[in-house]
Design an enzyme around this catalytic site. Structure first.
Site, PDB file in Angstrom:
ATOM      1  N   TYR A   1       6.909  -0.314   9.736  1.00 24.23           N
ATOM      2  CA  TYR A   1       6.176  -1.462   9.208  1.00 24.23           C
ATOM      3  C   TYR A   1       4.841  -1.589   9.948  1.00 24.23           C
ATOM      4  O   TYR A   1       4.627  -0.955  10.988  1.00 24.23           O
ATOM      5  CB  TYR A   1       6.997  -2.747   9.388  1.00 24.23           C
ATOM      6  CG  TYR A   1       8.127  -2.873   8.386  1.00 24.23           C
ATOM      7  CD1 TYR A   1       7.868  -3.236   7.074  1.00 24.23           C
ATOM      8  CD2 TYR A   1       9.447  -2.619   8.761  1.00 24.23           C
ATOM      9  CE1 TYR A   1       8.897  -3.358   6.145  1.00 24.23           C
ATOM     10  CE2 TYR A   1      10.479  -2.733   7.835  1.00 24.23           C
ATOM     11  CZ  TYR A   1      10.194  -3.102   6.526  1.00 24.23           C
ATOM     12  OH  TYR A   1      11.210  -3.213   5.618  1.00 24.23           O
ATOM     13  N   GLU A   2       4.010  -2.455   9.413  1.00 22.84           N
ATOM     14  CA  GLU A   2       2.652  -2.667   9.922  1.00 22.84           C
ATOM     15  C   GLU A   2       2.520  -2.586  11.451  1.00 22.84           C
ATOM     16  O   GLU A   2       1.775  -1.779  11.981  1.00 22.84           O
ATOM     17  CB  GLU A   2       2.158  -4.039   9.433  1.00 22.84           C
ATOM     18  CG  GLU A   2       0.855  -4.520  10.034  1.00 22.84           C
ATOM     19  CD  GLU A   2      -0.350  -3.704   9.561  1.00 22.84           C
ATOM     20  OE1 GLU A   2      -0.417  -3.409   8.363  1.00 22.84           O
ATOM     21  OE2 GLU A   2      -1.211  -3.367  10.400  1.00 22.84           O
TER      22      GLU A   2
ATOM     23  N   ASP B   1      -1.020  -1.116   7.032  1.00 22.77           N
ATOM     24  CA  ASP B   1      -0.618  -1.159   5.624  1.00 22.77           C
ATOM     25  C   ASP B   1      -1.818  -1.060   4.686  1.00 22.77           C
ATOM     26  O   ASP B   1      -1.981  -0.089   3.962  1.00 22.77           O
ATOM     27  CB  ASP B   1       0.118  -2.475   5.336  1.00 22.77           C
ATOM     28  CG  ASP B   1       1.561  -2.416   5.790  1.00 22.77           C
ATOM     29  OD1 ASP B   1       2.097  -1.312   5.894  1.00 22.77           O
ATOM     30  OD2 ASP B   1       2.146  -3.482   6.031  1.00 22.77           O
TER      31      ASP B   1
ATOM     32  N   ASN C   1       5.929   4.745  -1.465  1.00 24.72           N
ATOM     33  CA  ASN C   1       6.018   4.569  -0.008  1.00 24.72           C
ATOM     34  C   ASN C   1       7.442   4.208   0.383  1.00 24.72           C
ATOM     35  O   ASN C   1       7.685   3.293   1.151  1.00 24.72           O
ATOM     36  CB  ASN C   1       5.012   3.529   0.506  1.00 24.72           C
ATOM     37  CG  ASN C   1       5.308   2.125   0.047  1.00 24.72           C
ATOM     38  OD1 ASN C   1       5.595   1.906  -1.124  1.00 24.72           O
ATOM     39  ND2 ASN C   1       5.251   1.166   0.951  1.00 24.72           N
TER      40      ASN C   1
ATOM     41  N   ARG D   1      13.462  -2.045  -9.255  1.00 25.27           N
ATOM     42  CA  ARG D   1      14.903  -2.044  -9.478  1.00 25.27           C
ATOM     43  C   ARG D   1      15.302  -3.252 -10.338  1.00 25.27           C
ATOM     44  O   ARG D   1      14.883  -4.373 -10.045  1.00 25.27           O
ATOM     45  CB  ARG D   1      15.634  -2.107  -8.142  1.00 25.27           C
ATOM     46  CG  ARG D   1      16.787  -1.137  -8.119  1.00 25.27           C
ATOM     47  CD  ARG D   1      17.477  -1.063  -6.826  1.00 25.27           C
ATOM     48  NE  ARG D   1      16.621  -1.273  -5.654  1.00 25.27           N
ATOM     49  CZ  ARG D   1      17.110  -1.174  -4.432  1.00 25.27           C
ATOM     50  NH1 ARG D   1      18.368  -0.879  -4.244  1.00 25.27           N
ATOM     51  NH2 ARG D   1      16.336  -1.388  -3.400  1.00 25.27           N
TER      52      ARG D   1
ATOM     53  N   GLN E   1       3.694  -3.545   1.318  1.00 23.35           N
ATOM     54  CA  GLN E   1       2.236  -3.742   1.341  1.00 23.35           C
ATOM     55  C   GLN E   1       1.377  -2.476   1.239  1.00 23.35           C
ATOM     56  O   GLN E   1       0.389  -2.467   0.498  1.00 23.35           O
ATOM     57  CB  GLN E   1       1.833  -4.504   2.619  1.00 23.35           C
ATOM     58  CG  GLN E   1       0.369  -4.877   2.627  1.00 23.35           C
ATOM     59  CD  GLN E   1      -0.116  -5.596   3.869  1.00 23.35           C
ATOM     60  OE1 GLN E   1      -1.299  -5.641   4.127  1.00 23.35           O
ATOM     61  NE2 GLN E   1       0.773  -6.150   4.648  1.00 23.35           N
TER      62      GLN E   1
ATOM     63  N   LEU F   1      13.738  -0.333 -13.831  1.00 25.89           N
ATOM     64  CA  LEU F   1      14.431   0.932 -14.092  1.00 25.89           C
ATOM     65  C   LEU F   1      15.293   1.284 -12.889  1.00 25.89           C
ATOM     66  O   LEU F   1      14.796   1.310 -11.758  1.00 25.89           O
ATOM     67  CB  LEU F   1      13.378   2.035 -14.299  1.00 25.89           C
ATOM     68  CG  LEU F   1      13.907   3.401 -14.692  1.00 25.89           C
ATOM     69  CD1 LEU F   1      14.431   3.383 -16.120  1.00 25.89           C
ATOM     70  CD2 LEU F   1      12.799   4.447 -14.566  1.00 25.89           C
TER      71      LEU F   1
ATOM     72  N   LYS G   1      18.537   5.628 -10.121  1.00 26.82           N
ATOM     73  CA  LYS G   1      19.724   6.393  -9.685  1.00 26.82           C
ATOM     74  C   LYS G   1      20.762   6.469 -10.810  1.00 26.82           C
ATOM     75  O   LYS G   1      21.782   7.143 -10.686  1.00 26.82           O
ATOM     76  CB  LYS G   1      20.319   5.742  -8.443  1.00 26.82           C
ATOM     77  CG  LYS G   1      19.443   5.953  -7.219  1.00 26.82           C
ATOM     78  CD  LYS G   1      20.061   5.337  -5.997  1.00 26.82           C
ATOM     79  CE  LYS G   1      19.242   5.659  -4.772  1.00 26.82           C
ATOM     80  NZ  LYS G   1      19.609   4.804  -3.651  1.00 26.82           N
TER      81      LYS G   1
ATOM     82  N   GLY H   1     -19.251  -0.869  20.902  1.00 22.80           N
ATOM     83  CA  GLY H   1     -20.323   0.122  20.951  1.00 22.80           C
ATOM     84  C   GLY H   1     -21.191  -0.016  22.180  1.00 22.80           C
ATOM     85  O   GLY H   1     -20.815  -0.639  23.179  1.00 22.80           O
ATOM     86  N   GLY H   2     -22.388   0.552  22.107  1.00 20.28           N
ATOM     87  CA  GLY H   2     -23.279   0.572  23.250  1.00 20.28           C
ATOM     88  C   GLY H   2     -24.080  -0.713  23.419  1.00 20.28           C
ATOM     89  O   GLY H   2     -24.855  -0.851  24.358  1.00 20.28           O
TER      90      GLY H   2
END
Ligand code: CAO
Length: 416
Positions: A138-139, A168, A96, A38, A17, A72, A75, A247-248
């Site tokens: 992972y995430e 991710d 990644n 692959r 992801q 492709l 290796k 927040g405030g």
């Protein structure tokens, strides 16, 4: 119409992801993204969370629009030769993989620079340099390691992960920004560079208000957190704050008509200081406007539970949309809790291209998110994700300029 990234070619070595989010954004902005996969296998997500047997999953399709797919084996000896040619023809390599995988393939930064000094090499990793740099991530690991989980949930409950994929998709967004900045810098220097976006760093960046609160804790309790009004002591670290506003301006999630049957019949309600007199009028508590116990934000802080209980008595008489319709003209900030179903059906999001219907040759029509960033001079058209290896021959011929005989030889070798 031209596109912002016309003429930029991306060698997309991403999977799952985080990386695909980045390259999909670049593709939406006009880059030619060549996804390298692959042979026979492809990105693992093609076959994960399968809803329709035998076709690419929504997980894959929704992350890989507007890309071309080249199979492709990087290796394989011949595969490496093809990859070298690809590196020379592309502007950016995005990856990644697990730490070290590119080096093991023989395509570390030194080699990439040797092949193409203008190449920008952009990576997502779980962690930056340090004790965890070799970890696969992972995430949810990133959400936990980046400070999100420890600050999400209720103070008396478990740490929580969030549904938004901040580890991710959040990191992918940041990486895309790094790449476009590096492309701009290359205009001046003529050189490529490395761009790294660690997931822990990205999550922590999105959690900066919690780091702010960590430092405020040294000066006393966090008075705008509900737990202060409830008399619960603070510990050493920023606690989980439930649905308190970050927040405030104190805010909460409040029930609306039908909450017993519909898990999303709620509204977020913010007691913004400037809107306080109008809030008092709307909820039928005009006497709170001048009562010193309620009239100012500091006076209300220890009474927030009472204040929101009273506001909820009013929201319980309305639907979440009615709350929006009444409060919006009065500048009282509220937000209906919208379900995925409601968002999917929302016409305005279709009109802006934020949600798009795409047709896929194998799965038929499905919904996906479109580009969340709108450029007036670079319109985004979301096109379907590629089938595995759909563009292999086309890329070998047009981009890499192999002859038909050479392509046949490469195919024969088993590299593609
Ligand atoms: N041809 C030949 N080999 C290929 C290839 C290709 N076209 N594409 C990938 N490979 C090989 C890699 O070289 C690697 O081989 P080695 O382990 O021998 O070096 C192998 O496939 C597996 O790659 P991987 O380790 O990256 O994949 P994984 O499924 O084991 O791990 C993940 C997945 C995501 C945990 C890991 O890639 C990672 O930590 N990435 C960085 C952080 C990240 O992006 N995480 C977010 C993922 S989304 O939640």
């Amino acid at each position: 119409m031209s596109k912002a990234l016309d003429g930029i070619r991306i060698l997309d070595f991403t999977h799952v992801q985080s990386g695909p989010t980045c390259t999909q954004l670049l593709a939406w902005l006009g880059a030619d993204v060549i996804k390298v996969e692959r042979p026979g296998v492809g990105d693992a997500t093609r076959k994960q969370l399968v809803d329709v047997e035998g076709v690419d999953s929504l997980y894959f399709t929704m992350l890989n629009h507007n890309k071309r797919s080249l199979t492709l084996n990087s290796k394989h000896e011949t595969g490496k030769q093809v990859l070298e040619r690809l590196v020379k023809k592309c502007d950016v390599l995005v990856e990644n993989f697990a730490p070290g995988a590119l080096d093991r393939m023989g395509f570390g930064w030194d080699r990439i620079q040797e092949l193409n000094p203008r190449m920008i090499m952009a990576s997502v990793k779980g962690f930056g340099p340090g004790p965890y740099e070799d970890c696969k991530v992972y995430e949810n690991v990133a959400q936990c390691a980046g400070g999100s989980a420890s600050t999400t949930g209720f103070h008396d409950g478990l740490p929580m992960v969030t549904g938004a994929q901040i580890g991710d998709s959040g990191t992918g967004l940041g990486l895309a920004l790094g790449i476009t900045a590096a492309l701009l810098q290359r205009e001046k220097t003529g050189r490529g560079q490395r761009v790294l976006a660690p997931m822990q760093d990205s999550v922590l960046n999105l959690c900066r208000v919690k780091l702010r609160d960590q430092q405020r804790l040294a000066h006393g309790p966090l008075t705008e957190y509900s737990q202060h009004g409830e008399g619960v002591e603070f510990g050493e670290a920023t606690p989980r704050a439930g649905n308190d506003s970050g927040g405030g301006q104190p805010g909460r999630i409040l029930k609306c008509i039908g909450w017993e049957r519909d898990p999303n019949s709620y509204t977020y309600f913010i007691t913004q200081a400037a809107a306080w007199p109008k809030i008092c009028e709307v909820i039928g508590k005009p006497e709170w406007k001048d009562n010193p116990d309620y009239a100012t934000p500091p006076a209300r802080l220890p009474r927030l539970n009472e204040v929101f209980d009273e506001i909820e008595k009013w929201t319980l008489t309305k639907t979440k949309y009615e709350v929006m319709d009444i409060c919006n003209p009065l500048d009282i900030p509220v937000g209906p809790i919208l379900s995925m179903k409601e968002l999917a059906d929302e016409p305005s999001l279709r009109e802006t291209g934020t949600i798009v219907e795409v047709d896929h040759p194998e799965r038929g029509k499905y919904l996906t998110v479109g580009c969340p960033i709108k450029l007036s001079d670079s319109k985004v058209e979301v096109t379907r994700s590629p089938l595995l290896g759909e563009h292999t021959d086309e890329i070998l011929a047009d981009v890499l300029e192999y002859s038909a005989d050479e392509i046949a030889e490469i195919r024969e070798s088993g590299a593609i």
